[in-house]
Write a protein that holds these residues in place. Structure first.
Motif, mmCIF file in Angstrom:
data_model
loop_
_atom_site.group_PDB
_atom_site.id
_atom_site.type_symbol
_atom_site.label_atom_id
_atom_site.label_comp_id
_atom_site.label_asym_id
_atom_site.label_seq_id
_atom_site.Cartn_x
_atom_site.Cartn_y
_atom_site.Cartn_z
ATOM 1 N N ARG A 383 0.793 -1.234 -0.133
ATOM 2 C CA ARG A 383 -0.057 0.008 0.162
ATOM 3 C C ARG A 383 0.923 1.213 0.116
ATOM 4 O O ARG A 383 0.666 2.318 -0.798
ATOM 5 C CB ARG A 383 -1.004 0.027 1.135
ATOM 6 N N ALA A 384 1.954 1.329 0.893
ATOM 7 C CA ALA A 384 2.784 2.508 0.937
ATOM 8 C C ALA A 384 3.636 2.812 -0.557
ATOM 9 O O ALA A 384 3.555 3.654 -0.877
ATOM 10 C CB ALA A 384 3.752 2.338 1.885
ATOM 11 N N ARG A 385 3.731 1.579 -1.231
ATOM 12 C CA ARG A 385 4.570 1.636 -2.346
ATOM 13 C C ARG A 385 3.320 2.372 -3.564
ATOM 14 O O ARG A 385 3.915 3.105 -4.294
ATOM 15 C CB ARG A 385 4.941 0.524 -3.252
ATOM 16 N N LYS A 386 2.171 2.019 -3.370
ATOM 17 C CA LYS A 386 1.329 2.614 -4.255
ATOM 18 C C LYS A 386 0.842 3.927 -3.970
ATOM 19 O O LYS A 386 0.918 4.746 -4.931
ATOM 20 C CB LYS A 386 -0.120 1.857 -4.110
ATOM 21 N N VAL A 387 1.022 4.306 -2.813
ATOM 22 C CA VAL A 387 0.925 5.701 -2.255
ATOM 23 C C VAL A 387 2.009 6.588 -2.920
ATOM 24 O O VAL A 387 2.053 7.561 -3.277
ATOM 25 C CB VAL A 387 0.959 5.811 -0.802
ATOM 26 N N ARG A 388 3.262 5.890 -2.944
ATOM 27 C CA ARG A 388 4.501 6.582 -3.440
ATOM 28 C C ARG A 388 4.365 6.772 -4.693
ATOM 29 O O ARG A 388 4.868 7.993 -5.460
ATOM 30 C CB ARG A 388 5.690 5.653 -3.271
#
Length: 495
Positions: A383-388
């Motif tokens: 999820r953090a990678r998608k936000v990035r």
């Protein structure tokens, strides 16, 4: 002699080439200043023999009339850079006694350009921190003081030793690394210039890794021109680093015209954080007015995913750290715990890492291991990678709309006192990176320029964010801001 330490890199270069001063005299002046500044705890491994040897070699090159810009210029090197035969500990007990048999690409390029290494500089352990309070060497101390207050202040982190050394006149410039603001935040806290280049502009080979997709080396100097000169030597393609960009390095200094007429500078509305001090808001508005007076157009922009940057960063960075730091186990180098009767290799791993890593590194390794674990990988790390990706897209959209650079504050406050946040919730410390982490997540170049002082006399910085690979254009905009701000203050010597 001590006046020599106050030269900028550009001034020193010109005087060295004119044979007005010698590299040996300049180096000796810096070594003397370093020896008199132990109170700042900026230099943690002094290398006077190497410094004088390189200074004499630089004088020989200068005498032949064919010397690069940094020839004979004394620099400090952050302890995160591996330097051949010289202690390189990343300010951690777990790397105690480690002396690499190789040189990092960046420090080798600086040496090839004739720069003089004065020694290794203090930092937060494994670059994890915003105040230089997690170092095995003890705290680095900001050379600035609040008015009528003798309390020691943080020089920022993780490149706190680099910032303190440059601000105090112990070296003419220093290397730093920036994973979430670790060049720009300490630069703002100490009244100097700090630049994080585009991810891939400088080789990461031989730099002890924290978070490999975020780490980037950059210069810390007294002026924008000095940053351009130093970055020129540090940058370039390195086949030993798979993330190093195979792009030509332009002449950054030649691009410093100071002419920004017609440039469009964006001011992101999402950076107006709740509770931001009025002084920071006022400085930001003054910075926009300065750039407008210099001929730029100031435009309101939106970076809608900014609010998710800090949590995304503090998932991605610890995850990468937990992977990178798994190699430190006491087997081949560094600290190894003493084992009791009947204890074996598992106990050695456990005891070595428990003794070798400080509390902040342990915290981040545990967080990183947790978010990478089978049950939480998708919930947190993916999820953090998608936000990035969304954060990166925000910047791409703004730049595609014709914005040339973005102006923000560098930090949400001036330097705070050492120990003031030590007992607070760690999240309060992490908030120091609120304006800087987006740049690392998106892989963009960013620079902090000293632009004013707060009511207690402490320096404040403004940040400019540029397009990928356009450091020259960003440096030129920073040059215009630097001229307009006219910040020439230096800390009064008390150490």
């Amino acid at each position: 002699m001590s006046d020599l330490t106050q030269l900028t890199i550009a001034e020193a270069r010109d005087r060295l080439r004119a044979r007005d001063i010698s590299a040996t005299d300049l180096t000796e002046a810096c070594l003397s200043a370093i020896d008199g500044a132990d109170r700042l705890n900026a230099f943690v491994h002094k290398t006077p023999e190497i410094a004088l040897e390189r200074a004499r070699a630089a004088d020989a090159r200068l005498g032949q009339g064919d010397a690069p810009a940094l020839c004979g210029v004394p620099l400090g090197i952050k302890d995160l850079f591996c330097t051949e035969g010289v202690a390189s500990q990343a300010a951690s007990r777990i790397l105690q006694g480690f002396r690499p048999e190789y040189e990092s690409t960046v420090t080798r390029q600086l040496a090839d350009a004739g720069a003089v290494m004065l020694g290794k500089l203090n930092m937060d352990e494994f670059a994890m921190g915003s105040s230089n309070e997690t170092s095995t060497y003890g705290n680095a101390v900001n050379p600035w003081k609040r008015q009528d207050d003798a309390a020691d202040l943080t020089p920022g982190g993780s490149s706190g030793g680099s910032a303190a050394a440059v601000a105090a006149g112990l070296c003419l410039g220093a290397t730093g690394t920036d994973t979430g603001g670790s060049i720009r935040q300490p630069a703002a806290f100490t009244g100097i210039v700090g630049m994080k280049p585009t991810y891939g502009r400088c080789s990461r080979w031989g730099i002890i890794a924290f978070a490999s997709s975020l780490d980037q080396a950059g210069p810390m100097t007294r002026t924008v021109r000095d940053a351009a000169i130093m970055l020129q030597a540090m940058a370039g393609h390195d086949p030993k680093d798979s993330t190093s960009a195979d792009l030509a390095v332009p002449d950054f200094e030649a691009m410093l015209t100071g002419d920004i007429r017609g440039k469009r500078i964006g001011v992101p509305r999402e950076y107006r954080m709740e509770g931001m001090p009025a002084e920071i808001e006022a400085l930001w508005q003054q910075g926009a007015a300065m750039l407008r007076d210099a001929g730029a157009e100031i435009v309101d922009i939106s970076l809608p995913h900014t609010e998710y940057a800090l949590p995304a960063y503090y998932v991605i960075a610890p995850a990468e750290a937990s992977s990178n730091l798994a190699r430190y186990d006491g087997v081949r180098y560094g600290h190894r715990a003493t084992l009791g009767p009947g204890e074996g290799i598992t106990e050695m791993y456990e005891k070595t890492r428990a003794e070798g890593f400080g509390p902040e590194v342990q915290r981040r390794v545990m967080i990183g291991t947790y978010v990478l674990s089978a049950g939480f990988y998708d919930a947190y790390y993916n999820r953090a990678r998608k936000v990035r990706t969304l954060i990166k897209r925000d910047f791409e959209t703004v730049f595609a709309d014709g914005v040339d650079a973005i102006l923000t504050p560098t930090t949400p406050s001036a330097a705070f006192g050492l120990g003031e946040m030590a007992e607070a919730d760690p999240v309060q410390m992490y908030l120091n990176d609120v304006f800087t982490v987006t740049v690392n997540l998106a892989g963009l170049p960013g620079i902090s320029v000293p632009a004013g002082r707060d009511r207690q006399g402490l320096p404040l910085g403004l940040q400019l964010i540029g397009k990928p690979w356009e450091e020259g254009d960003l440096l030129n905009t920073a040059c215009a801001l630097e001229r307009a701000a006219g910040f020439v203050s230096r800390p009064e010597k008390w150490w």
